[in-house]
Design a protein around this motif. Sequence first.
Motif, PDB file in Angstrom:
ATOM      1  N   VAL A  43      15.761   6.711   3.008  1.00 49.99           N
ATOM      2  CA  VAL A  43      14.627   6.503   2.099  1.00 49.99           C
ATOM      3  C   VAL A  43      13.453   7.388   2.516  1.00 49.99           C
ATOM      4  O   VAL A  43      12.791   8.009   1.670  1.00 49.99           O
ATOM      5  N   HIS A  44      13.202   7.463   3.819  1.00 50.29           N
ATOM      6  CA  HIS A  44      12.129   8.318   4.337  1.00 50.29           C
ATOM      7  C   HIS A  44      12.409   9.790   4.010  1.00 50.29           C
ATOM      8  O   HIS A  44      11.510  10.527   3.581  1.00 50.29           O
ATOM      9  N   ASP A  45      13.657  10.227   4.200  1.00 48.13           N
ATOM     10  CA  ASP A  45      14.028  11.618   3.920  1.00 48.13           C
ATOM     11  C   ASP A  45      13.859  11.961   2.437  1.00 48.13           C
ATOM     12  O   ASP A  45      13.548  13.109   2.082  1.00 48.13           O
ATOM     13  N   LEU A  46      14.079  10.976   1.577  1.00 47.95           N
ATOM     14  CA  LEU A  46      13.988  11.219   0.134  1.00 47.95           C
ATOM     15  C   LEU A  46      12.586  11.633  -0.296  1.00 47.95           C
ATOM     16  O   LEU A  46      12.425  12.341  -1.295  1.00 47.95           O
ATOM     17  N   SER A  85      12.654   4.323  -5.595  1.00 47.46           N
ATOM     18  CA  SER A  85      11.587   3.321  -5.731  1.00 47.46           C
ATOM     19  C   SER A  85      11.028   2.958  -4.354  1.00 47.46           C
ATOM     20  O   SER A  85       9.804   2.928  -4.149  1.00 47.46           O
ATOM     21  N   GLU A  86      11.921   2.700  -3.412  1.00 46.91           N
ATOM     22  CA  GLU A  86      11.488   2.348  -2.062  1.00 46.91           C
ATOM     23  C   GLU A  86      10.737   3.496  -1.406  1.00 46.91           C
ATOM     24  O   GLU A  86       9.755   3.273  -0.679  1.00 46.91           O
ATOM     25  N   SER A  87      11.175   4.734  -1.658  1.00 50.12           N
ATOM     26  CA  SER A  87      10.509   5.882  -1.048  1.00 50.12           C
ATOM     27  C   SER A  87       9.072   6.027  -1.543  1.00 50.12           C
ATOM     28  O   SER A  87       8.234   6.634  -0.876  1.00 50.12           O
ATOM     29  N   GLY A 138       7.186   3.451  -1.956  1.00 49.46           N
ATOM     30  CA  GLY A 138       6.472   2.269  -1.486  1.00 49.46           C
ATOM     31  C   GLY A 138       6.462   1.153  -2.506  1.00 49.46           C
ATOM     32  O   GLY A 138       5.611   0.254  -2.451  1.00 49.46           O
ATOM     33  N   LEU A 139       7.418   1.183  -3.438  1.00 46.80           N
ATOM     34  CA  LEU A 139       7.510   0.173  -4.485  1.00 46.80           C
ATOM     35  C   LEU A 139       8.730  -0.703  -4.233  1.00 46.80           C
ATOM     36  O   LEU A 139       9.574  -0.402  -3.395  1.00 46.80           O
ATOM     37  N   GLU A 140       8.839  -1.785  -4.983  1.00 51.76           N
ATOM     38  CA  GLU A 140      10.011  -2.653  -4.865  1.00 51.76           C
ATOM     39  C   GLU A 140      11.263  -1.877  -5.298  1.00 51.76           C
ATOM     40  O   GLU A 140      11.182  -1.016  -6.184  1.00 51.76           O
ATOM     41  N   PRO A 141      12.424  -2.186  -4.697  1.00 48.06           N
ATOM     42  CA  PRO A 141      13.641  -1.430  -5.026  1.00 48.06           C
ATOM     43  C   PRO A 141      13.969  -1.379  -6.518  1.00 48.06           C
ATOM     44  O   PRO A 141      14.482  -0.369  -7.008  1.00 48.06           O
ATOM     45  N   ASP A 142      13.688  -2.449  -7.246  1.00 49.17           N
ATOM     46  CA  ASP A 142      14.039  -2.483  -8.672  1.00 49.17           C
ATOM     47  C   ASP A 142      12.886  -2.052  -9.577  1.00 49.17           C
ATOM     48  O   ASP A 142      12.947  -2.260 -10.801  1.00 49.17           O
ATOM     49  N   TYR A 143      11.852  -1.450  -9.012  1.00 50.41           N
ATOM     50  CA  TYR A 143      10.679  -1.087  -9.822  1.00 50.41           C
ATOM     51  C   TYR A 143      11.069  -0.127 -10.952  1.00 50.41           C
ATOM     52  O   TYR A 143      10.734  -0.365 -12.118  1.00 50.41           O
ATOM     53  N   ILE A 144      11.762   0.951 -10.612  1.00 47.39           N
ATOM     54  CA  ILE A 144      12.122   1.926 -11.647  1.00 47.39           C
ATOM     55  C   ILE A 144      13.071   1.296 -12.656  1.00 47.39           C
ATOM     56  O   ILE A 144      12.904   1.460 -13.873  1.00 47.39           O
ATOM     57  N   TYR A 145      14.054   0.550 -12.168  1.00 48.33           N
ATOM     58  CA  TYR A 145      15.034  -0.091 -13.052  1.00 48.33           C
ATOM     59  C   TYR A 145      14.332  -0.991 -14.068  1.00 48.33           C
ATOM     60  O   TYR A 145      14.617  -0.941 -15.271  1.00 48.33           O
ATOM     61  N   LEU A 199       6.562   9.417 -14.235  1.00 48.40           N
ATOM     62  CA  LEU A 199       6.373   8.099 -13.622  1.00 48.40           C
ATOM     63  C   LEU A 199       5.649   8.208 -12.281  1.00 48.40           C
ATOM     64  O   LEU A 199       4.811   7.368 -11.948  1.00 48.40           O
ATOM     65  N   THR A 200       5.963   9.255 -11.508  1.00 45.44           N
ATOM     66  CA  THR A 200       5.350   9.419 -10.178  1.00 45.44           C
ATOM     67  C   THR A 200       4.061  10.241 -10.239  1.00 45.44           C
ATOM     68  O   THR A 200       3.521  10.618  -9.200  1.00 45.44           O
ATOM     69  N   ASN A 201       3.599  10.512 -11.459  1.00 46.82           N
ATOM     70  CA  ASN A 201       2.349  11.260 -11.678  1.00 46.82           C
ATOM     71  C   ASN A 201       2.376  12.629 -10.992  1.00 46.82           C
ATOM     72  O   ASN A 201       1.384  13.104 -10.438  1.00 46.82           O
TER      73      ASN A 201
END
Length: 369
Positions: free
Chosen positions: A85-88, A201-203, A205-212, A290-292
């Motif tokens: 997740v950090h690498d992403l 999503s986790e990368s 700093g959001l909840e894992p299902d945020y994008i979904y 979405l990520t601006n």
Amino acid sequence: MSPTLFCHHSLSDKMAAVARALETSNVTSIKSLAESPALSSVPSAYAFNINPNDEADPNDPEFAIPIVDMSLLTSGSPDQRTQIVHDLVKICEEWGFFIAINHGVPESLMKGMIEAYHGFFSLPDEEKEEFKSGNDVLEMFKYGTSYNLALDKVLLWRDFFKVRTHPEFHSHYKPASFSEISLEFSKRSREVALEITRAISESLGLEPDYIYNTMNMDRGLQMLAGNYYPPCPQPENAIGIPHHTDPGLVTLVIQNEMNGLQVEHNGKWLTVNGPPNGFFVNLADQMQILTNGKYKSVMHRATVNNKATRISIAIPHGPSIDTIIAPAPELCEREGQAPKYLAMNYKEYMQLVQSGKNYMKLTLDHIRA
């Protein structure tokens, strides 16, 4: 001498027929055109020059394509998942592209999907023509060659066949194995795409299902888009698909043994060479919105060769067609930034992509705030 003269006239007639077809935009299959014995050079309607000076050195460490081991996301230790997740973050910011390995989709299924598409493109032209259609972005099936023969300034050295597979799966009966294989392949590749969106999503700093959840991906639009690139007599003077970004969230790509996908990185074009059982993964426009602008929708293109046919299959995954996409308020507030993009319904965005005003241009530029 008469046999020689007969052959000469026959060849001339074939060349004239090819020229007439091009003039009237009647070439319905690049496969048929490429197999014509009269073809020795790229017809002017297909002329597209690629500058070799723009291509990256694949041996330069700067152009080492990131690789993501999906098994560490799905079955690794918590520390391993955290590291991926950090690498992403860096991968998505700097590349917008990576190769996914150990993703759980059997290599036999991936090869079977490519073979099924090969079977479709090998059908007689009149059978493929049944699936030729207009410019509706939501058609169940769509067969053709270039994007829009009425608008394209350069015709493309490829045939394509698109099938809508989610939220409804549309069964296709030619060839006989296509429907069964494409159903299983679509389900399995969707699982990979959703796992990628959870990690992204986790990368952020959001909840894992945020994008979904935000993108309504339970009803998200998924396609299978197969491309057939036959050998080209002058590959440096033609293009399979010109430079573009994808309209959705994330696209997975597989191919046969022939390379041709190029991604833009640091102002250079890099030919992607990956393992036969890997997915090429590119972030698309809705992810950048979405990520601006934090994460990059990667510019890419498809080149052609003069050796053998290349088949690629893109599996774009997007929001539901009625989702209105805008920069995530949580990210804008945290970064102290105003939204860089205007909100837009996904179906309208796809229609904007297909409009003539965006020919070989970035659609994202049209919705900047």
